[in-house]
Design an enzyme around this catalytic site. Structure first.
Site, PDB file in Angstrom:
ATOM      1  N   ARG A 175      -0.344   8.662   1.823  1.00  0.00           N
ATOM      2  CA  ARG A 175      -1.711   9.148   1.651  1.00  0.00           C
ATOM      3  C   ARG A 175      -1.883  10.652   1.617  1.00  0.00           C
ATOM      4  NH1 ARG A 175      -5.157   5.015   5.232  1.00  0.00           N
ATOM      5  NH2 ARG A 175      -4.716   3.342   3.790  1.00  0.00           N
TER       6      ARG A 175
ATOM      7  N   HIS B  56     -10.972   9.766   6.953  1.00  0.00           N
ATOM      8  CA  HIS B  56     -10.774   8.323   7.130  1.00  0.00           C
ATOM      9  C   HIS B  56     -10.253   7.957   8.514  1.00  0.00           C
ATOM     10  CE1 HIS B  56      -9.918   4.235   5.912  1.00  0.00           C
ATOM     11  NE2 HIS B  56      -8.621   4.386   6.111  1.00  0.00           N
TER      12      HIS B  56
ATOM     13  N   GLU C  28       0.854  -1.190   0.000  1.00  0.00           N
ATOM     14  CA  GLU C  28       0.000   0.000   0.000  1.00  0.00           C
ATOM     15  C   GLU C  28       0.888   1.237   0.000  1.00  0.00           C
ATOM     16  OE1 GLU C  28      -2.752  -0.432   3.271  1.00  0.00           O
ATOM     17  OE2 GLU C  28      -3.862  -1.999   2.252  1.00  0.00           O
TER      18      GLU C  28
ATOM     19  N   HIS D 266      -8.667   9.595   3.202  1.00  0.00           N
ATOM     20  CA  HIS D 266      -8.294   8.490   2.317  1.00  0.00           C
ATOM     21  C   HIS D 266      -8.463   8.984   0.884  1.00  0.00           C
ATOM     22  CE1 HIS D 266      -8.024   4.626   0.409  1.00  0.00           C
ATOM     23  NE2 HIS D 266      -7.677   4.086   1.562  1.00  0.00           N
TER      24      HIS D 266
ATOM     25  N   ARG E 236      -0.461   8.782   9.118  1.00  0.00           N
ATOM     26  CA  ARG E 236      -0.365   7.337   9.364  1.00  0.00           C
ATOM     27  C   ARG E 236       0.010   6.570   8.102  1.00  0.00           C
ATOM     28  NH1 ARG E 236      -4.227   2.985   8.931  1.00  0.00           N
ATOM     29  NH2 ARG E 236      -5.591   4.522   7.986  1.00  0.00           N
TER      30      ARG E 236
HETATM   31  C1  SIN Z   1      -7.319   0.738   2.864  1.00  0.00           C
HETATM   32  O1  SIN Z   1      -7.620  -0.422   2.658  1.00  0.00           O
HETATM   33  O2  SIN Z   1      -6.928   1.507   1.987  1.00  0.00           O
HETATM   34  C2  SIN Z   1      -7.454   1.251   4.258  1.00  0.00           C
HETATM   35  C3  SIN Z   1      -6.431   0.650   5.104  1.00  0.00           C
HETATM   36  C4  SIN Z   1      -5.976   1.658   6.119  1.00  0.00           C
HETATM   37  O3  SIN Z   1      -6.605   2.678   6.293  1.00  0.00           O
HETATM   38  O4  SIN Z   1      -4.928   1.423   6.718  1.00  0.00           O
END
Ligand code: SIN
Length: 535
Positions: free
Chosen positions: A287, A348, A113, A241, A383
């Site tokens: 993010r 988020h 991610e 998010h 985060r």
């Molecule tokens: C996501 O699946 O993008 C959210 C996971 C997160 O907020 O850590």
């Protein structure tokens, strides 16, 4: 009515349930949750849990990625703790029944991610949170020493403020002995008394108009703690998010960052990729960078959304990896295997919260916190994706250890008066609540969103003070209800976010202001701390 137990846990997400399971080995636990027990932010988590589980990954790299995302404000000791303890907690979750997705060879199917330089997210397809919640609830059900109270919402923490004859005290010597809790079905307020109280009430995304969070995320634990005099930190760092489904009926449905980790590309309406112009990691940048880039592209082009394209991948593998996202998008007539997904950022995750130490203790004796409600120092100014579930399980165990230590000190609970609602009445004016909630959410979205300025923040604070005062007056005259408790908490949360944002006269991580566009390490390489004056 009065219920007394060794431990009171407030909240039934991953933090609350994990903590209750540890505590049940040492004493009896009352666990209160304001809706059904499975209703929590955890349940909605799609991505997974970050942990070093592959031979090509290292603790040092996970620590480095977390510190980099956190833009200088992470507490290194807290980061090291969650990273190094990560693998043992994953194995523990497997022991209680979580079936993380594995490859045919039997190794974890690790995802990537934003901000992660390695494949390290363990997941259960794209419904990790739901499976975690289910396994933890099953384990809790089997524990005779845990009693779960559904449809019970905590109103306020019980501290020196509630003793018949308060002694003058300073903030350093406050104690918590439980909470006044509304049983919403029976419409009575119950005194839940305990030697240690553990908050795991989740975040506060409902303070914004568009959020990935469920309705329950009204910042109850943070607001109660602030009112009780606990130290609160870093509330300006609200994470947006980058990718939630843009559709009028979709309720900001999350499109997991794992989709980008799987290769999806962010595109403008005319089909151009744009993230390369913002960060070397392009669509997989942290993010804060991606959300701000999208915000900028939307404003520059006057578009309502950008697009996330995964349609060039093998359809069968996309359906199998993201069944939940595939089905949900299909409900809105979007086939993600054939066309790009319209997306916008939405509130988020709160990186700030009730300040806690490595032992999960807050500044109030007897009050511990874990999960999103807590500000442990792990996330700093932003985060890193999928670090939150890990943080919750690690600090749930610490909270339990500390609570057991308190139990052994033989805490004496003083005489706590019953809830006093004399002079209050049943209001017919419930429209005030829905109106005020919308007003707070609109104000926060317009003035305290991804991009901020002094002018917007100052205007937001003066409006919020007025709205907050009106709500407090209404609260004092009215028989308490769940909606009123949440509204009162949202008003507190909004003021905390704005106040913290005004204190940070620089841009860092998730806090970006047009008045100070760069970080200022000389003055602001530190947490923002805020605390109500003591009784
Ligand atoms: C996501 O699946 O993008 C959210 C996971 C997160 O907020 O850590």
């Amino acid at each position: 009515m009065k219920i007394e137990s060794d431990f009171l846990v407030i909240g039934s997400g991953i933090g609350g349930l994990s903590c209750a399971l540890h505590l049940a080995k040492q004493g009896n636990v009352s666990l209160v949750t304001k809706k059904e027990k499975a209703d929590s932010n955890t349940n909605y988590a799609q991505g997974g849990i970050a942990a070093v589980l592959s031979e090509t990954d290292t603790f040092e790299q996970h620590i480095k990625d977390t510190l980099e995302a956190g833009a200088g404000l992470c507490h290194r000791d807290a980061v090291e703790k969650i990273v190094r303890e990560g693998p043992q907690h994953i194995h523990h979750l497997e022991e209680i029944g979580v079936n993380f997705t594995k490859k045919k060879t039997g190794v974890y199917d690790l995802a990537r991610e934003g901000g992660h330089k390695a494949y390290r997210i363990v997941h259960v397809k794209d419904h990790t949170g739901r499976d975690l919640e289910k396994a933890l609830l099953n384990a809790v059900k089997a524990e005779s020493r845990i009693k779960v109270y559904e449809n019970h919402i905590a109103i306020d923490l019980i501290t020196e403020h509630h003793i018949f004859e308060p002694q003058p005290r300073d903030q350093a010597s406050l104690h918590c002995w439980g909470a006044y809790v509304l049983d919403s079905k029976a419409e009575v307020v119950v005194r839940f008394l305990a030697k240690a109280t553990i908050l795991s009430t989740g975040g506060c995304g409902q303070v914004y108009l568009h959020t990935t969070n469920p309705d329950i995320a009204s910042g109850d634990g943070i607001a109660m703690s602030y009112r009780a005099g606990a130290r609160i930190a870093n509330m300006e760092f609200m994470q947006f998010h980058p990718t939630t489904l843009y559709h009028p009926d979709a309720n900001s449905f999350l499109i997991s960052e794992a989709v980008r980790g799987y290769g999806a590309r962010l595109l403008t309406r005319s089909g151009e990729e744009f993230m390369q112009g913002y960060h070397p990691m392009a669509s997989l940048a942290p993010r804060d960078v991606v959300a701000r880039a999208i915000d900028n592209e939307l404003k520059k082009r006057g578009d309502s959304c950008v697009y996330l394209d995964i349609s060039f991948k093998d359809p069968e593998s996309v359906r199998s990896r993201f069944p939940n996202i595939y089905e949900n998008c299909l409900k809105y007539k979007i086939d993600i295997t054939k066309e790009p997904i319209p997306v916008v950022p939405a509130a988020h995750y709160s990186c700030g919260g009730v300040r806690t130490g490595l032992d999960s203790a807050t500044s109030i004796s007897g009050l511990l916190a874990c999960g999103e409600v807590a500000c442990t120092g792990v996330h700093g100014a932003n985060r890193l994706a999928s670090n939150s579930l890990l943080e919750a399980v690690v600090f749930a165990r610490e909270a339990a250890t500390k609570a057991v230590e308190l139990l052994r000190t033989n805490v004496q609970i003083p005489n706590i008066p019953p809830w006093d609602d004399t002079g209050t009445f049943n209001s017919e004016e419930w429209v005030l609540i829905s109106h005020d909630k919308k007003e707070i959410q609109t104000l926060m979205s317009d003035y305290v969103g991804i991009v901020r300025s002094n002018l917007r923040l100052e205007r937001a604070l003066s409006r919020m003070r007025l709205i907050g005062q009106e709500i407090e007056n209404f609260y004092k005259r009215t028989k308490v209800t769940e909606e009123l408790v949440e509204l009162r908490n949202l008003a507190t949360i909004a003021q905390l976010i704005i106040s913290c944002a005004l204190l940070r006269k620089e841009s860092r991580g998730l806090h970006f202001t047009t008045d100070y566009q760069k970080p200022n390490d000389d003055k602001f390489l530190k947490d923002t701390s805020i605390q109500k004056s003591a009784i």
